[in-house]
Each structure stands twice: as C-alpha cells, then as structure tokens.
Scaffold this active site. Structure first.
Site, mmCIF file in Angstrom:
data_model
loop_
_atom_site.group_PDB
_atom_site.id
_atom_site.type_symbol
_atom_site.label_atom_id
_atom_site.label_comp_id
_atom_site.label_asym_id
_atom_site.label_seq_id
_atom_site.Cartn_x
_atom_site.Cartn_y
_atom_site.Cartn_z
ATOM 1 N N ASP A 198 -7.910 -7.298 -1.250
ATOM 2 C CA ASP A 198 -9.019 -6.846 -2.083
ATOM 3 C C ASP A 198 -8.725 -5.324 -2.378
ATOM 4 O OD1 ASP A 198 -11.884 -6.589 -2.866
ATOM 5 O OD2 ASP A 198 -12.475 -5.795 -1.092
ATOM 6 N N LYS A 213 -15.213 -8.327 3.790
ATOM 7 C CA LYS A 213 -14.838 -9.725 3.610
ATOM 8 C C LYS A 213 -14.158 -10.102 4.716
ATOM 9 C CE LYS A 213 -14.346 -8.449 -1.095
ATOM 10 N NZ LYS A 213 -14.758 -7.116 -1.280
ATOM 11 N N GLU A 218 -6.169 -2.278 7.792
ATOM 12 C CA GLU A 218 -6.503 -1.183 7.265
ATOM 13 C C GLU A 218 -5.283 0.024 7.164
ATOM 14 O OE1 GLU A 218 -8.742 -0.274 4.630
ATOM 15 O OE2 GLU A 218 -7.712 1.768 4.771
ATOM 16 N N PRO A 256 -14.492 -1.396 5.092
ATOM 17 C CA PRO A 256 -14.977 -1.548 6.246
ATOM 18 C C PRO A 256 -15.205 -2.817 6.929
ATOM 19 C CG PRO A 256 -16.614 -1.293 4.595
ATOM 20 C CD PRO A 256 -15.616 -1.098 3.789
ATOM 21 N N GLY A 257 -14.876 -3.885 6.242
ATOM 22 C CA GLY A 257 -14.920 -5.081 6.864
ATOM 23 C C GLY A 257 -15.704 -6.130 6.411
ATOM 24 N N CYS A 275 -12.880 -4.231 -7.732
ATOM 25 C CA CYS A 275 -14.384 -4.063 -8.162
ATOM 26 C C CYS A 275 -14.059 -3.228 -9.414
ATOM 27 C CB CYS A 275 -15.173 -3.302 -7.062
ATOM 28 S SG CYS A 275 -14.548 -1.773 -6.388
ATOM 29 N N ASP A 293 0.707 -0.439 7.113
ATOM 30 C CA ASP A 293 1.055 -0.119 5.402
ATOM 31 C C ASP A 293 1.498 -1.571 4.959
ATOM 32 O OD1 ASP A 293 2.024 2.137 3.561
ATOM 33 O OD2 ASP A 293 3.032 0.317 3.284
#
Ligand code: SAM
Length: 452
Positions: free
Chosen positions: A177, A115, A133, A112-113, A230, A160
């Site tokens: 990420d 980083k 995205e 969602p933004g 993560c 993509d």
C-alpha cells in the site's frame, strides 16, 4: 475546500471512468465516515449506522462522525475507523481464498495499521501477518493498533523494503500500500492539495517501483502481490501495473465486482493489466486504486532453504507456565515463548517466522504476556488488550466516567481486589491497575493515554 489544481485535473482527464463535473462536485460534499468491526471483539457499537460497506464484511458507514477518542469501545479495539475504499482489500483477500488456508502474509507499508487489522480479520487465524513500517514513530503507532486488535498471529517489523529482498520466496501474499502523491485524499487532507505537483507524482512513481522491486524476491512462486495507492494518477497506478507485468513473471488477476459498487475497472496501456479505481462521485469513498498480480510458478517449488542462524527462543517451562496460566488462556495451539525477559503468546506460524528470521528487526511478535519477577507475573499492556487474557484475572468493569479518568491517567477510585486488576469496558480490557487498598497504581502506558 481549496480549488483543485488545474494541472492536476488535466493530468487525470484521460483516466478510466473519470467525469470532471461529477468529480469536482463530489469534492464539495461531506466526507463519508466508515468503521470496520473487529470480529474477535464482538460488541454493540454506540454509533448510528447509515449503511453497510458493500465490499467489506462487518463494515459500516456512520450517520455522523462521533468523538472516537472518547469512545471506550474504540479504545478497547472493538472497531477501526477506516476509509471505505481501503476496505476493498477484504473483497480481494476473500476472493483469492486467503480466509481458507493458513498463509504467511506481508503488509510492507503498514502504518497506521488499517490494512493490517483488515488482513488479520480476513485471513485464516493459523497464518501469520508480518506488518512492516519503515518510519520508526509510525511503527510505534502500528504496533499500538495491532495490540488493540487483540490477536496473537502478527509480527511488527521496522525495516526498509530492501531488508526483505533476502527473505527469498517467503510470503504467500505481499501487500504494498505504497506511499503516494495522495490525491485520493484531497477531500480529507487539504494540505495534500498544496503539496501536489507533477514532479511529486513522478517521484512517487519511481519510489513505488523501487519498493516493489526490493520486496518482490520475497514473494513465493504462485504467491499474490496486492498493490494499492490513494492516488488518481496513472503514473502511480496503471503505469506501475504495466511495469510490473512487463518486468516480472507476474500476471494480472481479475477481481469480480458488482456493478452497483461503482468501482471502475481500468486496464494499463500496454500489458492490459487490470486495476480497480474508486472515485468519490461513483463509490461512497475517497479515491483509491488497487491491482492484484500472481507470480508465475507453484508454491510447492519454493523455499525449503535451510537457514543456519535462528533467533534464540525457548518455550516457557512448566514452572513458568504455572505462573502465567492464571493470566492467559494457554492452549496447545498457542505456545508461550520465552524471548529475553519477555513471555510471548503466539501461534506456531508466528513462532516459526520469528525463529527463522533473526536478521529482521522485530518490534513486536505475538502478544506480550509480561515478565516473571520473583515468581510473579508483571502483566504487559499488550495482554490487557488481548482476546487471550484469562477470565481468571480480577476485573473492574467500571462506569464510563471512571474509565475515561483511567484512560486520561487522572486520579480515580474503584473497588477491586488487592493486586493486579484489568480495567474493562463491555468485558474488553483497556489496561492494568495495581490496587494497593488505599491507592491505585495506573499502568496504562503513556502512548495509550487519552489526551483530551
Ligand atoms: N497501509 C496503511 C494503512 O492502511 O493504514 C497506510 C500506508 S501509507 C499509504 C504508506 C506508508 O508507507 C506510510 O506509513 C509511510 O510511512 C510508508 N513509507 C514511506 N516511505 C516508504 C518507503 N520508502 N518504503 C516503504 N514504506 C514507506
């Protein structure tokens, strides 16, 4: 919290810095809440701060989790709520000199933004951030969060990773990420525990390599690749780092740490690539992994490719600028670009990127000022949230209750001049209304509405 799967615990037993008893114990503890302030919208935050986040400028742990949605400073983009481990990117970017010169940066998996807003805060303002995205509805949320951050040197794309392959040697920094198995967020997202399996880890690892190989041609020689997940799984972290340095002319960059941060430095098995691991029992954060690589070569070697096809853009005419200037602080540093029906404010690096890459689908470029209809500007919501909105526009600094009604799109009354007014909180814009004397038209887009 449900028990952590045995297969998962066994699979991470050999990871650098892992301590099973302390790790399991940490999963029974409260989750730290952390926020990162917007340096472009300085404001007093009405939350009790516990401590600063050591590896990130202007970031803090809070005493407790407030209702962020109803906090107007949050709605105005004065801060972002972000997991503290992810904020390590700030230390990485600054230690690699990203704040010192204007760079072209790509955040490939950006929604969602978190980083992206961090990168915009850490990088030099004359650079440009391309924030991508692949999933359409998530690209919309990304776009909203970048609007709230309020600066005009970013572009949101909805492409993509493959689409970036043809942008040969374009970016000074690429951040991946990557989508991952999510074990680092088990404390926050319990359903990730149910979904975890070794098959998922292997699938994610393959996808991560595919994403990286798709985007690597777009990195300039001498450029920086920042890879993060993560997940705790070696297959998604050190094994990917190993693969990167064995398959590509990349070398691993070592990042200086302070021992009291509790971050564990790991090394991949074969190539000894450095990586940085966050465990909730050691760092005040959720689980996170980050590794940094530099592509061999020198950035001056690269990319003076002539691109024949360009996006058609033109600068606003004098007459159009005369209309726009009432609403925007126009300076020579920030050209106003006319694109289709819209006027956009951006810095030269953003304009250059936008013009040069017509094949990339850009959802948003710079700050949308609005369009001119019958010699009058219809201001865009993006401008309401921008730090470049002019002091000349009529403003209504209403009380909190009125502003919440405005944000919920409920009926409210407010004194204001006839015509366009900016609803503000602590001087920062939340959205536009049009005052008709006996009626107020609320122009807050539904996507920004507070629902409860
Ligand atoms: N960087 C974001 C932040 O800090 O707010 C979080 C990114 S999240 C870890 C990974 C993102 O990758 C998600 O937004 C997801 O939609 C996107 N994604 C999923 N599959 C992808 C793929 N095949 N290629 C690129 N991105 C993908």
């Amino acid at each position: 919290m449900p028990e952590l799967p045995k297969e998962f615990l066994q699979s991470i037993a050999c990871c650098a810095g892992y301590d099973e008893t302390a790790f399991i114990h940490a999963h029974q503890q409260d989750i730290p809440v952390s926020i990162r302030l917007n340096p472009f919208k300085p404001a007093d935050i009405p939350h009790l701060v516990k401590a600063p986040v050591s590896w990130c400028q202007q970031a803090f742990y809070l005493e407790q989790r407030p209702n962020f949605t109803r906090d107007l400073s949050f709605q105005a983009g004065c801060y972002y709520v972000q997991e503290a481990g992810s904020m390590f990117l700030d230390h990485v970017l600054r230690s690699q000199g990203a704040s010192e010169k204007a760079l072209t940066v790509l955040d490939l998996c950006a929604a969602p933004g978190g980083k992206s807003t961090l990168a915009l805060s850490a990088m030099h303002p004359d650079g440009v951030l391309v924030s991508n995205e692949v999933i359409k509805p998530r690209a919309e949320i990304l776009s909203q969060n970048l609007s709230k951050w309020g600066i005009c040197n970013s572009i949101v794309t909805n492409a993509d990773p493959r689409d970036f392959s043809e942008l040969q040697a374009t970016f000074d920094i690429i951040l991946v990420d990557a989508p991952c198995s999510g074990s680092g967020l088990f404390r926050k997202q319990e359903d990730a525990i149910e979904e975890w399996s070794s098959d998922l880890v292997n699938l994610c690892s393959q996808r991560q390599k595919r994403i990286l190989s798709d985007v690597l041609p777009a990195l300039k020689p001498g450029g920086l690749l920042i890879y993060s997940t993560c997940s705790y799984s070696t297959e998604e972290n050190e094994a990917v780092a190993d693969w990167l340095v064995s398959e590509y002319p990349l070398h691993s960059e070592r990042i200086e740490l302070q021992s009291e941060w509790g971050i564990v430095e790991s090394q991949s098995d074969r190539q000894k690539a450095h990586g940085y691991r966050f465990y909730p029992n050691r760092t005040v954060s959720e689980g996170f992994y980050c590794a940094v690589f530099r592509l061999d070569g020198n950035s001056s070697e690269n990319n003076h490719q002539q691109r024949s096809k360009k996006n058609k853009t033109e600068l606003a005419s004098k007459k159009e600028l005369a209309v726009i200037e009432h609403y925007v602080n126009c300076t020579d540093d920030h050209p106003v670009v006319k694109f289709k029906e819209d006027f956009l404010l951006m810095n030269p690096a953003t304009m250059e990127f936008m013009t040069s890459h017509p094949r990339l689908y850009m959802k948003k470029a710079g700050t949308r000022i609005g369009s001119i209809i019958r010699d009058e500007l219809v201001p865009n919501h993006d401008l309401a949230l921008s730090i470049h909105v002019s002091q000349r526009v009529n403003r209504i600094e209403a009380d909190e209750e009125t502003l919440i009604r405005f944000m919920k799109k409920e009926l409210f009354t407010a004194d204001g001049a006839k015509g366009w007014n900016l609803m503000t909180h602590k001087g920062y814009g939340l959205g536009w209304i049009k005052h008709l004397g006996n009626r107020i038209n609320n122009y807050l887009p539904n996507e920004f509405r507070i629902l409860n």
